[in-house]
Scaffold this active site. Structure first.
Site, PDB file in Angstrom:
ATOM      1  N   GLU A 192       1.401   2.369  -5.785  1.00  0.00           N
ATOM      2  CA  GLU A 192       2.275   1.190  -5.895  1.00  0.00           C
ATOM      3  C   GLU A 192       2.516   0.700  -7.323  1.00  0.00           C
ATOM      4  O   GLU A 192       2.324  -0.471  -7.619  1.00  0.00           O
ATOM      5  CB  GLU A 192       1.696   0.020  -5.083  1.00  0.00           C
ATOM      6  CG  GLU A 192       1.727   0.201  -3.593  1.00  0.00           C
ATOM      7  CD  GLU A 192       1.202  -1.027  -2.861  1.00  0.00           C
ATOM      8  OE1 GLU A 192       1.031  -2.095  -3.489  1.00  0.00           O
ATOM      9  OE2 GLU A 192       0.963  -0.931  -1.665  1.00  0.00           O
ATOM     10  N   GLU A 196       0.369   6.503   5.647  1.00  0.00           N
ATOM     11  CA  GLU A 196       0.281   5.139   6.190  1.00  0.00           C
ATOM     12  C   GLU A 196       1.331   4.895   7.278  1.00  0.00           C
ATOM     13  O   GLU A 196       1.959   3.836   7.351  1.00  0.00           O
ATOM     14  CB  GLU A 196       0.415   4.112   5.049  1.00  0.00           C
ATOM     15  CG  GLU A 196      -0.554   4.395   3.912  1.00  0.00           C
ATOM     16  CD  GLU A 196      -0.541   3.348   2.816  1.00  0.00           C
ATOM     17  OE1 GLU A 196      -0.291   2.160   3.130  1.00  0.00           O
ATOM     18  OE2 GLU A 196      -0.790   3.706   1.656  1.00  0.00           O
TER      19      GLU A 196
END
Length: 276
Positions: free
Chosen positions: A68, A175
């Site tokens: 991220e 995810e």
């Protein structure tokens, strides 16, 4: 416990993650009463990465080294964090170099959300080009699949798989879940009425199938698909973005029974290649 189970049963294990803005304490960037220097922060990062990778050497075959760091705002490139503020843009490069130094036998991946969307996709490709030009090895790109029923960007997902593969990287779907509850106005989406839930589960199954048809079509480019937990009762969506949500985003329900979504995914696996 999880690492021990994986090792005992011969299960491949991925480490998540070595550098993420959401899992670093404030003291990491402090030196007493003043801000820590670039050198001190990088020294601490090296100590951390070496310690973690040494502990799991031989058990974990791949690490999400960085997580991220791309910012979704169109006018900005990297997420504004203490890492960027203290070390500078090359903190990402340094993390990969340290990971290779600590255990070059493991794979080093990049992982992020919304990087199937055009704006973040182009920034991610830029980051990968810059790392490659600097002589930094990145083995795969993880597209995080935190998606919602009726809002899955199928076209962008497929375009992104092709774009990252064309750039020379294996693609991972990480995810993964498909939630029936929307994130907007979380206080109003704690639970769907029974009839609406049944219809949402049917749409969820159809859309999981569509996703896996894309994954199967591009199986030569995708190295893994990882769900974000085992069953609905353990999903992080149960308590985020609001506590008390009765979410059903995975293939198994709270009683560990397979759902319509599981049946749909299995059927895709049974389809003839010519029908994909």
């Amino acid at each position: 416990m999880i690492a021990g189970f994986a090792k005992a049963h011969g299960v491949k294990m991925v480490g998540h993650t070595l550098l993420w803005h959401g899992s670093v304490p404030e003291w990491f960037f402090a030196d007493g009463e003043k801000a820590a220097s670039r050198e001190l922060v990088l020294q601490r990062l090296r100590t951390h990465i070496h310690a973690v990778m040494k502990r799991y050497r031989g058990t974990i075959y791949a690490w999400d080294v960085v997580n991220e760091v791309i910012w979704e705002k169109q006018e900005e490139y990297l997420r504004p964090t203490k890492w960027l503020e203290t070390v500078g843009e090359d903190y990402i490069e340094q993390a990969y170099r340290i990971a290779t130094e600590a255990d070059g036998a493991t794979e080093g991946n990049y992982n992020d959300y919304n990087i199937e969307q055009p704006v973040k996709r182009e920034k991610t490709l830029r980051l990968l080009r810059e790392l490659k030009a600097a002589g930094v090895r990145v083995d795969a790109v993880g597209i995080r699949g935190h998606w919602e029923v009726d809002k899955i960007p199928f076209t962008q997902i497929e375009e992104s798989i092709e774009a990252y593969a064309a750039a020379g990287y294996r693609v991972m779907i990480t995810e993964l879940e498909v939630d029936e509850l929307l994130w907007e106005q979380p206080e109003k989406c704690l639970k769907l009425p029974e009839g609406a839930l049944a219809k949402a589960m049917e749409r969820q199954a159809e859309q999981y199938a569509e996703l896996f048809r894309i994954f199967r079509k591009h199986r030569d480019k995708i190295s893994r698909v990882t769900f974000w937990n085992l069953h609905d009762g353990r999903s992080w969506r149960t308590n985020w973005p609001a506590k008390g949500r009765m979410s059903h985003p995975l293939l198994f329900d709270r009683e560990l029974k397979g759902k319509l979504a599981l049946e749909a995914v299995v059927k895709v696996g049974e389809e003839k290649a010519g029908n994909v």
